[in-house]
Write a protein that holds these residues in place. Structure first.
Motif, PDB file in Angstrom:
ATOM      1  N   THR A   1       0.912  -1.113  -0.004  1.00 66.36           N
ATOM      2  CA  THR A   1      -0.004   0.023  -0.015  1.00 66.36           C
ATOM      3  C   THR A   1       0.885   1.150  -0.144  1.00 66.36           C
ATOM      4  O   THR A   1       2.120   1.229   0.286  1.00 66.36           O
ATOM      5  CB  THR A   1      -1.035   0.004   1.093  1.00 66.36           C
ATOM      6  N   ASP A   2       0.146   2.441  -0.329  1.00 71.09           N
ATOM      7  CA  ASP A   2       0.973   3.732  -0.133  1.00 71.09           C
ATOM      8  C   ASP A   2       1.565   3.819   1.155  1.00 71.09           C
ATOM      9  O   ASP A   2       2.683   4.410   1.340  1.00 71.09           O
ATOM     10  CB  ASP A   2      -0.081   4.931  -0.581  1.00 71.09           C
ATOM     11  N   GLU A   3       0.796   3.770   2.121  1.00 74.24           N
ATOM     12  CA  GLU A   3       1.136   3.753   3.492  1.00 74.24           C
ATOM     13  C   GLU A   3       2.391   2.802   3.990  1.00 74.24           C
ATOM     14  O   GLU A   3       3.306   3.379   4.583  1.00 74.24           O
ATOM     15  CB  GLU A   3       0.185   3.311   4.518  1.00 74.24           C
ATOM     16  N   GLN A   4       2.591   1.773   3.276  1.00 70.84           N
ATOM     17  CA  GLN A   4       3.769   1.014   3.516  1.00 70.84           C
ATOM     18  C   GLN A   4       4.879   1.469   2.774  1.00 70.84           C
ATOM     19  O   GLN A   4       6.231   1.439   3.274  1.00 70.84           O
ATOM     20  CB  GLN A   4       3.428  -0.558   3.040  1.00 70.84           C
ATOM     21  N   LEU A   5       4.739   1.912   1.606  1.00 73.16           N
ATOM     22  CA  LEU A   5       5.724   2.748   0.939  1.00 73.16           C
ATOM     23  C   LEU A   5       6.291   3.905   1.580  1.00 73.16           C
ATOM     24  O   LEU A   5       7.366   4.119   1.659  1.00 73.16           O
ATOM     25  CB  LEU A   5       5.098   3.137  -0.459  1.00 73.16           C
ATOM     26  N   PHE A   6       5.286   4.805   2.348  1.00 72.70           N
ATOM     27  CA  PHE A   6       5.672   5.814   2.892  1.00 72.70           C
ATOM     28  C   PHE A   6       6.587   5.464   4.015  1.00 72.70           C
ATOM     29  O   PHE A   6       7.636   6.442   4.398  1.00 72.70           O
ATOM     30  CB  PHE A   6       4.589   6.781   3.425  1.00 72.70           C
ATOM     31  N   GLN A   7       6.267   4.412   4.903  1.00 68.22           N
ATOM     32  CA  GLN A   7       7.275   4.017   6.137  1.00 68.22           C
ATOM     33  C   GLN A   7       8.488   3.723   5.547  1.00 68.22           C
ATOM     34  O   GLN A   7       9.443   3.720   6.119  1.00 68.22           O
ATOM     35  CB  GLN A   7       6.213   2.755   6.599  1.00 68.22           C
ATOM     36  N   GLU A   8       8.451   2.836   4.353  1.00 69.78           N
ATOM     37  CA  GLU A   8      10.034   2.493   3.831  1.00 69.78           C
ATOM     38  C   GLU A   8      10.658   3.577   3.284  1.00 69.78           C
ATOM     39  O   GLU A   8      11.989   3.372   3.591  1.00 69.78           O
ATOM     40  CB  GLU A   8       9.622   1.345   2.672  1.00 69.78           C
ATOM     41  N   ILE A   9      10.167   4.735   2.854  1.00 65.30           N
ATOM     42  CA  ILE A   9      10.882   5.809   2.359  1.00 65.30           C
ATOM     43  C   ILE A   9      11.520   6.652   3.793  1.00 65.30           C
ATOM     44  O   ILE A   9      12.716   6.974   3.671  1.00 65.30           O
ATOM     45  CB  ILE A   9       9.854   6.825   1.846  1.00 65.30           C
ATOM     46  N   SER A  10      10.696   6.713   4.644  1.00 66.70           N
ATOM     47  CA  SER A  10      11.022   7.423   5.927  1.00 66.70           C
ATOM     48  C   SER A  10      12.254   6.600   6.870  1.00 66.70           C
ATOM     49  O   SER A  10      13.141   6.911   7.396  1.00 66.70           O
ATOM     50  CB  SER A  10       9.862   7.362   6.963  1.00 66.70           C
ATOM     51  N   LYS A  11      12.333   5.104   6.494  1.00 61.56           N
ATOM     52  CA  LYS A  11      13.242   4.046   7.206  1.00 61.56           C
ATOM     53  C   LYS A  11      14.559   4.251   6.303  1.00 61.56           C
ATOM     54  O   LYS A  11      15.621   3.560   6.808  1.00 61.56           O
ATOM     55  CB  LYS A  11      12.876   2.793   7.286  1.00 61.56           C
ATOM     56  N   ALA A  12      14.658   4.349   4.810  1.00 66.86           N
ATOM     57  CA  ALA A  12      15.512   4.274   3.987  1.00 66.86           C
ATOM     58  C   ALA A  12      16.681   5.259   4.217  1.00 66.86           C
ATOM     59  O   ALA A  12      16.547   6.330   4.492  1.00 66.86           O
ATOM     60  CB  ALA A  12      15.124   4.487   2.451  1.00 66.86           C
ATOM     61  N   ASN A  13      18.006   4.937   4.007  1.00 68.41           N
ATOM     62  CA  ASN A  13      19.059   5.641   4.123  1.00 68.41           C
ATOM     63  C   ASN A  13      19.708   6.143   2.609  1.00 68.41           C
ATOM     64  O   ASN A  13      20.062   7.169   2.515  1.00 68.41           O
ATOM     65  CB  ASN A  13      20.392   4.957   4.612  1.00 68.41           C
ATOM     66  N   VAL A  14      19.180   5.575   1.763  1.00 64.15           N
ATOM     67  CA  VAL A  14      19.432   5.590   0.141  1.00 64.15           C
ATOM     68  C   VAL A  14      18.332   5.116  -0.568  1.00 64.15           C
ATOM     69  O   VAL A  14      17.847   4.078  -0.315  1.00 64.15           O
ATOM     70  CB  VAL A  14      20.744   5.394  -0.306  1.00 64.15           C
ATOM     71  N   ILE A  15      17.711   5.882  -1.460  1.00 64.53           N
ATOM     72  CA  ILE A  15      16.551   5.383  -2.326  1.00 64.53           C
ATOM     73  C   ILE A  15      16.988   5.462  -3.868  1.00 64.53           C
ATOM     74  O   ILE A  15      17.605   6.352  -4.404  1.00 64.53           O
ATOM     75  CB  ILE A  15      15.522   6.370  -2.235  1.00 64.53           C
ATOM     76  N   CYS A  16      17.005   4.124  -4.483  1.00 62.47           N
ATOM     77  CA  CYS A  16      17.252   3.956  -5.886  1.00 62.47           C
ATOM     78  C   CYS A  16      16.133   3.986  -6.683  1.00 62.47           C
ATOM     79  O   CYS A  16      15.018   3.268  -6.336  1.00 62.47           O
ATOM     80  CB  CYS A  16      17.802   2.588  -6.099  1.00 62.47           C
ATOM     81  N   ILE A  17      15.948   5.047  -7.666  1.00 59.08           N
ATOM     82  CA  ILE A  17      14.819   5.223  -8.433  1.00 59.08           C
ATOM     83  C   ILE A  17      15.038   4.613  -9.750  1.00 59.08           C
ATOM     84  O   ILE A  17      15.838   5.057 -10.548  1.00 59.08           O
ATOM     85  CB  ILE A  17      14.389   6.808  -8.641  1.00 59.08           C
ATOM     86  N   VAL A  18      14.520   3.516  -9.768  1.00 64.43           N
ATOM     87  CA  VAL A  18      14.848   2.657 -11.184  1.00 64.43           C
ATOM     88  C   VAL A  18      13.836   2.734 -12.216  1.00 64.43           C
ATOM     89  O   VAL A  18      12.636   3.091 -11.966  1.00 64.43           O
ATOM     90  CB  VAL A  18      14.501   0.984 -10.691  1.00 64.43           C
ATOM     91  N   TYR A  19      14.299   3.200 -13.517  1.00 61.95           N
ATOM     92  CA  TYR A  19      13.657   3.323 -14.712  1.00 61.95           C
ATOM     93  C   TYR A  19      14.287   2.320 -15.942  1.00 61.95           C
ATOM     94  O   TYR A  19      15.344   1.851 -15.568  1.00 61.95           O
ATOM     95  CB  TYR A  19      13.728   4.780 -14.970  1.00 61.95           C
ATOM     96  N   ALA A  20      13.496   2.147 -16.672  1.00 54.74           N
ATOM     97  CA  ALA A  20      13.904   1.186 -17.929  1.00 54.74           C
ATOM     98  C   ALA A  20      14.440   2.177 -18.916  1.00 54.74           C
ATOM     99  O   ALA A  20      13.740   3.177 -19.581  1.00 54.74           O
ATOM    100  CB  ALA A  20      12.783   0.438 -18.280  1.00 54.74           C
TER     101      ALA A  20
END
Length: 660
Positions: free
Chosen positions: A64-83
């Protein structure tokens, strides 16, 4: 250094997020790809930075979006993957993912971003032309990596860069728009340069550079490598090298070059070795290392710490006058974020005729800080880089915690070097003058002290039986009913009264009776302003009788109204009593009136010296031969003579004692 790194992969569906994780783990492209990979942990021993790394996948289908927001808040670095073969996924980077991440992270601590172009095996062109403007627009983007989960191209590099973005972030160090280091980074590196410049000549010579290299990287530079570094600076900066040494400008240029070439880890290694955290602030663990301080114990600087502080003084005393001028003091504390010493310090320790802190005063002030507030002392040592320059594990290695005072009393000896004397007295009794006299200031010089620069402490050295000790005087505010435990805790009590004020002694007597009469702390009465006519004190008994009644030394006459510096004999006596509280000294004066003085005068009199000389001649020097030494008669005469002498002295003492 961080304990672990948490990497989150986000992006549009079917761009290959899960494939990237599974290819990294199995080192082959998966035949069956699930919607989402379970969180995996890469142990520290298989990562280049030796830090455990957690890799987290995101799936729009399963989360869910809520789970995504929680993961973003816990992350030290975020990889945005595109093709790379999907323009929509590239557009979504700026239209959806970056704004979403920005909204769900703290504005003061942006999470670094890595742009990951997957499926590079499906196209022949690069997506960098499209991505570069995005990177320039968003400073939180650390880098962009094109890879292929199918061909295993740049997979390990991707996660290495992600880990590096957390451990060695570019953001705090460098401003891409200005192509220069940020202010905080320059400030931190400037402090590091000044701490490493051991002779304070503004240049890091070969010896200092090698020490710096060993400190930060555990290996010295080869002579040729050292010359190569200086040659690089010479070619790019005219004033980067001076007298074959690296200037501050050259030092900063080198680190700018490291960052521009992607070697952030070099600069971060230096910064972290000198105590800086990810926000380029000195780490609290670095400034305040753990130090256990049991009750009834005190803190002192040890020999190594004093040697370090002496070297810091010598480094900044440029005119070699054994005193710190205002400019030299400011230069010394330039590595501090604030000025730690105020104007009151000049009235706390010894200064020269110009009012500059002397070498002795400088060490005394450090001793005072260590005794009163050891945490503040540790902080100051941290700013000066003690643990680095002295090659100690932490600043706490420079502190000695003394043993419990109860043990000192039991063993009747102490190993302490600093003794605290709390000075009590009514308003106008002369306490402040007593403190300033300890620093060698007579009454005329004391009158020049401004009220706002007044200090309630004075500390300097005294010598007791040839040993240098520090005596710390603390003037206690004369609020009789509100004396705290801190104001009462000391090694000796000094009770000051004004001989010219008939009501001054009463305060001292009350303080003694209420707080110290039943304690084991030795007390001494000071008859201040003794240059004035002595007036009878309006109290039940005289100060002398009061001292006798309570087995204290008689009142000690004192005045600071002298032409030269006041005598320091009284301070030596105080230190002696503080060192030996178990020794109940009946008298410490030279009044020539009391029993002690009369006995001393008798023992030193010419008559007694003549009698002693006669006995010595008769008993020991009368035809003494080898035969006499073996004769029992000779030794009998010697014993009788010694006994007569002892009995005579004791009898005279008893006679004088009865008269008094």
């Amino acid at each position: 250094m961080r304990k672990d790194v948490r990497i989150l992969l986000v992006g549009e569906p079917k761009v290959g997020k899960t494939s990237l994780i599974m290819s990294l783990v199995s080192e082959e492209f998966p035949k069956v790809v699930p919607y989402r990979a379970e969180e995996i942990t890469i142990p520290a021993d298989v990562t280049p930075e030796r830090v455990p790394t957690h890799i987290v996948d995101y799936s729009e289908a399963e989360q869910t979006d809520e789970q995504l927001f929680q993961e973003i808040s816990k992350a030290n670095v975020i990889c945005i993957v595109y093709a790379v073969n999907n323009k929509t996924s590239i557009e979504k980077v700026t239209s959806h993912w970056i704004p979403l991440i920005t909204e769900n992270t703290d504005k003061d601590s942006r999470v670094p971003l890595i742009l990951v172009g997957n499926k590079s095996d499906l196209v022949e062109h690069s997506s960098m032309e499209t991505i570069l403007p995005i990177m320039n627009q968003h400073s939180e983007i650390e880098t962009c990596v094109e890879c292929s989960a199918k061909n295993l191209k740049n997979i390990s590099e991707l996660f290495y860069y992600a880990q590096k973005a957390v451990l060695h972030p570019t953001g705090p160090l460098y401003c891409p728009e200005k192509k220069d280091m940020k202010h905080l980074c320059v400030k931190a590196l400037t402090r590091i340069f000044k701490v490493s410049d051991l002779d304070n000549d503004g240049i890091l010579n070969d010896s200092e550079l090698n020490f710096f290299q060993r400190t930060c990287f555990n290996a010295p530079l080869e002579s040729q490598a050292l010359e190569d570094v200086k040659n690089v600076v010479r070619k790019n900066l005219s004033d980067g090298v001076c007298d074959n040494g690296l200037t501050l400008k050259g030092f900063l240029f080198l680190h700018t070059l490291f960052i521009q070439r992607g070697r952030h880890e070099t600069t971060w290694t230096v910064l972290r070795r000198f105590g800086y955290d990810d926000d380029l602030e000195l780490n609290q663990d670095y400034l305040f290392p753990p130090l256990k301080l049991p009750p009834d114990c005190t803190t002192e600087l040890n020999h190594n710490a004093y040697l370090f502080l002496q070297s810091v003084f010598d480094k900044h005393d440029k005119d070699r006058d054994c005193a710190l001028s205002p400019d030299e003091t400011r230069d010394l504390f330039d590595v501090f974020p604030y000025m730690p010493w105020g104007p009151d310090v000049n009235n706390t320790v010894c200064t020269n005729d110009q009012g500059w802190i002397t070498y002795q005063g400088y060490l005394s002030q450090w001793t005072l800080t260590t005794y009163l507030d050891v945490q503040r002392c540790l902080e100051y040592l941290g700013y000066l880089g003690y643990s680095i320059i002295a090659e100690q594990e932490s600043h706490a290695a420079g502190i000695t915690v003394t043993r419990d005072k109860k043990i000192d009393l039991k063993k009747k000896q102490t190993q302490r070097s600093v003794f605290r004397c709390n000075v009590f007295g009514d308003i106008g009794s002369g306490k402040s003058g007593f403190l300033q006299a300890f620093l060698g200031r007579n009454l005329m010089r004391q009158k020049t002290i401004k009220e706002e620069h007044k200090s309630y402490y004075a500390i300097s050295t005294t010598y007791v039986y040839g040993q240098e000790k520090y005596l710390l005087l603390h003037e206690v505010f004369p609020d009789f009913d509100y004396l705290s435990d801190a104001e009462l805790a000391c090694d000796i009590v000094c009770l000051v009264y004004d001989v010219g004020n008939p009501y001054s002694f009463e305060y001292c007597a009350k303080v003694f009776k209420q707080y110290f009469m039943d304690s084991k702390i030795p007390c001494m009465m000071i008859a201040a302003k003794s240059d004035l006519p002595e007036i009878k004190q309006m109290y039940g008994c005289s100060p002398l009788d009061f001292c006798r009644r309570h087995k204290m030394p008689p009142p000690q006459s004192f005045t600071c109204n002298t032409a030269a510096a006041p005598s320091k004999d009284i301070y030596t006596k105080l230190t002696t009593m503080a060192m030996h509280p178990h020794a109940r000294l009946r008298c410490m004066c030279t009044c020539n009136r009391c029993t002690f003085c009369l006995c001393q005068n008798f023992l030193n009199s010419e008559l007694l010296q003549t009698v002693r000389a006669k006995l010595y001649t008769v008993v020991l020097r009368r035809h003494v031969s080898q035969a006499d030494l073996k004769s029992s008669t000779f030794w009998l005469r010697a014993s009788v003579g010694a006994t007569v002498f002892a009995v005579l002295g004791f009898a005279m003492y008893r006679v004088l004692l009865k008269q008094r």
